[in-house]
Enzyme design. Structure first.
Site, PDB file in Angstrom:
ATOM      1  CG  ASN A 145      27.466  41.903  37.041  1.00 10.00           C
ATOM      2  OD1 ASN A 145      26.543  41.318  36.766  1.00 10.00           O
ATOM      3  ND2 ASN A 145      28.561  41.335  37.583  1.00 10.00           N
ATOM      4  CG  HIS A 185      41.112  39.103  38.698  1.00 14.45           C
ATOM      5  ND1 HIS A 185      39.860  39.417  39.045  1.00 14.45           N
ATOM      6  CD2 HIS A 185      41.478  40.075  38.145  1.00 14.45           C
ATOM      7  CE1 HIS A 185      39.773  40.637  38.792  1.00 14.45           C
ATOM      8  NE2 HIS A 185      40.822  41.118  38.280  1.00 14.45           N
ATOM      9  NE  ARG A 222      41.201  40.390  42.450  1.00 18.02           N
ATOM     10  CZ  ARG A 222      39.892  40.404  42.344  1.00 18.02           C
ATOM     11  NH1 ARG A 222      39.284  41.644  42.291  1.00 18.02           N
ATOM     12  NH2 ARG A 222      39.366  39.374  42.148  1.00 18.02           N
ATOM     13  CE1 TYR A 249      34.431  40.302  44.155  1.00 18.98           C
ATOM     14  CE2 TYR A 249      36.743  40.514  45.248  1.00 18.98           C
ATOM     15  CZ  TYR A 249      35.632  40.944  44.065  1.00 18.98           C
ATOM     16  OH  TYR A 249      36.105  41.634  43.051  1.00 18.98           O
ATOM     17  CG  ASP A 278      38.546  43.721  45.317  1.00 19.14           C
ATOM     18  OD1 ASP A 278      38.569  44.519  46.145  1.00 19.14           O
ATOM     19  OD2 ASP A 278      37.848  43.604  44.487  1.00 19.14           O
ATOM     20  CG  HIS A 313      34.390  43.359  46.776  1.00 19.92           C
ATOM     21  ND1 HIS A 313      32.814  43.108  46.799  1.00 19.92           N
ATOM     22  CD2 HIS A 313      34.540  43.592  45.512  1.00 19.92           C
ATOM     23  CE1 HIS A 313      32.586  43.183  45.491  1.00 19.92           C
ATOM     24  NE2 HIS A 313      33.507  43.480  44.517  1.00 19.92           N
ATOM     25  CD  GLU A 363      40.164  46.307  43.472  1.00 16.53           C
ATOM     26  OE1 GLU A 363      39.211  46.515  43.075  1.00 16.53           O
ATOM     27  OE2 GLU A 363      41.220  45.696  43.042  1.00 16.53           O
ATOM     28  CD  GLU A 382      35.104  47.498  41.853  1.00 22.00           C
ATOM     29  OE1 GLU A 382      34.095  46.421  42.154  1.00 22.00           O
ATOM     30  OE2 GLU A 382      36.360  46.996  41.639  1.00 22.00           O
ATOM     31  NE  ARG A 438      40.676  49.009  40.553  1.00 23.31           N
ATOM     32  CZ  ARG A 438      39.758  48.172  40.296  1.00 23.31           C
ATOM     33  NH1 ARG A 438      38.741  48.286  41.178  1.00 23.31           N
ATOM     34  NH2 ARG A 438      39.816  47.283  39.214  1.00 23.31           N
ATOM     35  CG  HIS A 494      35.858  47.746  37.823  1.00 26.31           C
ATOM     36  ND1 HIS A 494      36.210  46.719  38.454  1.00 26.31           N
ATOM     37  CD2 HIS A 494      34.417  47.622  37.319  1.00 26.31           C
ATOM     38  CE1 HIS A 494      35.155  46.154  38.528  1.00 26.31           C
ATOM     39  NE2 HIS A 494      33.893  46.433  37.842  1.00 26.31           N
ATOM     40  CD  GLU A 509      39.478  44.419  37.645  1.00 26.93           C
ATOM     41  OE1 GLU A 509      39.174  43.125  38.243  1.00 26.93           O
ATOM     42  OE2 GLU A 509      38.957  45.273  37.579  1.00 26.93           O
ATOM     43  CD1 TRP A 541      29.332  39.535  48.355  1.00 26.93           C
ATOM     44  CD2 TRP A 541      29.249  41.055  46.564  1.00 26.93           C
ATOM     45  NE1 TRP A 541      29.686  38.933  47.540  1.00 26.93           N
ATOM     46  CE2 TRP A 541      29.651  39.753  46.473  1.00 26.93           C
ATOM     47  CE3 TRP A 541      29.308  42.040  45.720  1.00 26.93           C
ATOM     48  CZ2 TRP A 541      30.427  39.450  44.960  1.00 26.93           C
ATOM     49  CZ3 TRP A 541      29.818  41.750  44.336  1.00 26.93           C
ATOM     50  CH2 TRP A 541      30.223  40.441  44.107  1.00 26.93           C
TER      51      TRP A 541
END
Length: 402
Positions: free
Chosen positions: A37, A122, A147, A159, A210, A212, A236, A262, A283, A312, A339, A402
C-alpha cells in the site's frame, strides 16, 4: 514443468493491487499478490526489472529452491519491497502446485487443522455513539471478535475510522495528507471508549484495539494497564515495531495481550519477540513477508513459544493474498485469529475468490490452488490510481509515527 511466461498486472478496482501471473509450459496459471500500500509501483518495478528475467525456464515445482534463489541471490536482502516481490512468486508457485495436484493449497500444507477461521471485523465511528452503532452492526452480522476505533475529540482525524459507506481505506490523494496527533488526548480517550463498549454490550465477544505504533513503551504500558478491566483480546502495535526490546518494558507492566508484526518482513524481525515471549500474537502477513513458505517458518517458531497467529488482513491485501493467508491459517496448529475487512467495490469484477464469510468465520472452498482467479480484461478497465498513506505530525509540527 517450466515457467514460460510471467507478467505483472497493476489494477485499481476500488484500490490499487499488484498481481503476479506465472504460466507454465503446460498452460497452468498461478497468481500471487504483490500489493504494498502506497508503494505499489516499487514492487511492480522490482518484479518486472529484477525478478521476472530470473524466472524464465525455472522449474515451477521447486518452490523452496526458487525462494532461496531470489532471497540469497539478491545480496541486498529483506525489506518490504523485496519480500513482497518474493512473496508474490511464492504464492504463484503454490497456486500452480495446487492446481497441478488438483488440491487446495492447505491440503499440500498438511491438511486442515480446523474447519473454518475465526475473524475479527473493524467497527468505528465519528464519535463513541457512532462506534457503538457499528459494534452492534458487527455483532448482528455474527462477528465474535471486533476491533474498535473512534474519532478522538479535538483531533481533525483519527486512524481507523470509516469516512464513507465502503470499507476503511486510509490511502488517498496524489500526495500524503497530514494528520495531527495528540498522545495525551488519546490516552485519556481510549479507556473511556472501551468502558462504553463493555457497558453497552458486555463481555460475550472479543474486543481488540489498534494503537498503530504511536506510543512510547512507558505510554503503552500505562495504556495496557488502564485497559485491563475491559479484557482485551489484544492491544495491537503499541509502539514502533522496529524496537523489539521495547516490548519487554510493556510486558513487565501489563497483562493485556500484545500483538505486533504487520510491518515485519522476515523471521528475523520477530525472532526476539517470539523467543522471549514478549508478545502473544504475531501478525506478519503472507503478502509482505516472503509468502507461504517463509510465514510458515515464522508460525512454526511462534508455536514453540506459545505465540499464536493473528495475520494482517486489510483491504490493501488483494483477495489472492488473503486466500494465501487463509490456506496457511487453516493448516497451522497455532492459529489465533484472522483480520478480515473484505474488499472495496468493484474488486469482485477483477478477482473471483473461493472463500466466504459466515457466522463470524471465513470458510475456504475446495478449489485447487489458492482458489482465486483474475479477469485480466476487467483489470484493464481500472488503471493504477496514485495514492499515498497519510503522515502524522505533532501540534508543534514535528513528525510522528502514523
Amino acid at each position: 514443468m517450466k515457467i514460460t511466461d510471467a507478467q505483472v498486472i497493476v489494477t485499481a478496482p476500488g484500490r490499487n493491487y499488484v498481481t503476479l501471473k506465472l504460466v507454465t509450459d503446460d498452460g497452468v496459471v498461478g497468481y500471487g499478490d504483490a500489493t504494498l500500500n502506497g508503494r505499489e509501483l516499487a514492487v511492480a518495478a522490482y518484479l518486472t526489472e529484477h525478478v521476472l528475467p530470473l524466472l524464465a525456464g525455472r522449474d515451477a515445482s521447486r518452490i523452496g529452491d526458487t525462494w532461496q534463489y531470489l532471497y540469497k541471490g539478491a545480496y541486498w536482502r529483506r525489506g518490504p519491497v523485496t519480500m513482497t516481490a518474493i512473496s508474490a512468486v511464492d504464492q504463484a508457485l503454490w497456486d500452480i502446485k495446487g492446481k497441478v495436484a488438483g488440491l487446495p493449497v492447505h491440503e499440500l500444507l498438511g491438511g486442515k487443522a480446523r474447519e473454518a477461521l475465526t475473524v475479527y471485523g473493524h467497527a468505528s465511528g465519528a464519535d463513541v455513539d457512532g462506534l457503538l452503532a457499528d459494534v452492534a452492526r458487527h455483532l448482528e452480522l455474527g462477528y465474535t471478535a471486533v476491533r474498535v476505533q473512534a474519532k478522538i475529540p479535538g483531533m481533525d482525524s483519527t486512524y481507523g475510522t470509516h469516512t464513507g459507506a465502503q470499507i476503511y481505506e486510509p490511502a488517498s490523494g496524489a500526495l500524503p495528507t497530514e494528520e495531527t496527533w495528540n498522545t495525551a488526548a488519546y490516552l485519556d480517550f481510549v479507556p473511556a471508549m472501551m468502558k462504553r463498549v463493555r457497558d453497552e454490550f458486555g463481555y460475550g465477544f472479543h474486543l481488540l484495539h489498534d494503537v498503530h505504533h504511536r506510543l512510547t513503551p512507558i505510554e503503552a504500558a500505562r495504556l495496557g494497564g488502564a485497559l485491563e478491566p475491559y479484557r482485551l483480546f489484544w492491544l495491537e502495535d503499541a509502539t514502533p515495531a522496529e524496537d523489539q526490546e521495547a516490548f519487554r518494558l510493556i510486558r513487565s507492566h501489563t497483562v493485556t495481550p500484545l500483538a505486533v508484526g504487520e510491518v515485519f518482513n522476515t523471521i528475523w524481525d520477530c525472532r526476539q519477540l517470539i523467543s522471549e515471549r514478549l508478545i502473544d500474537y504475531i501478525r506478519t502477513p503472507v503478502t509482505h513477508a516472503g509468502g507461504i513458505s517463509h510465514v510458515r517458518r515464522i508460525m512454526d517458531l511462534a508455536d514453540l513459544y506459545g505465540v499464536r497467529s493473528g495475520c494482517h488482513g486489510p483491504g490493501d491485501i488483494s483477495p489472492i493474498g488473503m486466500a494465501a493467508n487463509l490456506h496457511l491459517d487453516l493448516a497451522i496448529p497455532n492459529f489465533g485469529i484472522q483480520e478480515y475487512m473484505g474488499h472495496r467495490d468493484p474488486a469482485g469484477e477483477v478477482f473471483d475468490w473461493g472463500y466466504r464469510y459466515e457466522g463470524g468465520m471465513l470458510w475456504l472452498s475446495d478449489r485447487p490452488g489458492l482458489g482465486v482467479e483474475v479477469d485480466e480484461e476487467a483489470a484493464r478497465r481500472y488503471p493504477y490510481d496514485p495514492k499515498y498513506l497519510p503522515v502524522a505530525r505533532l501540534a508543534d509540527g514535528g513528525m510522528h509515527d502514523w
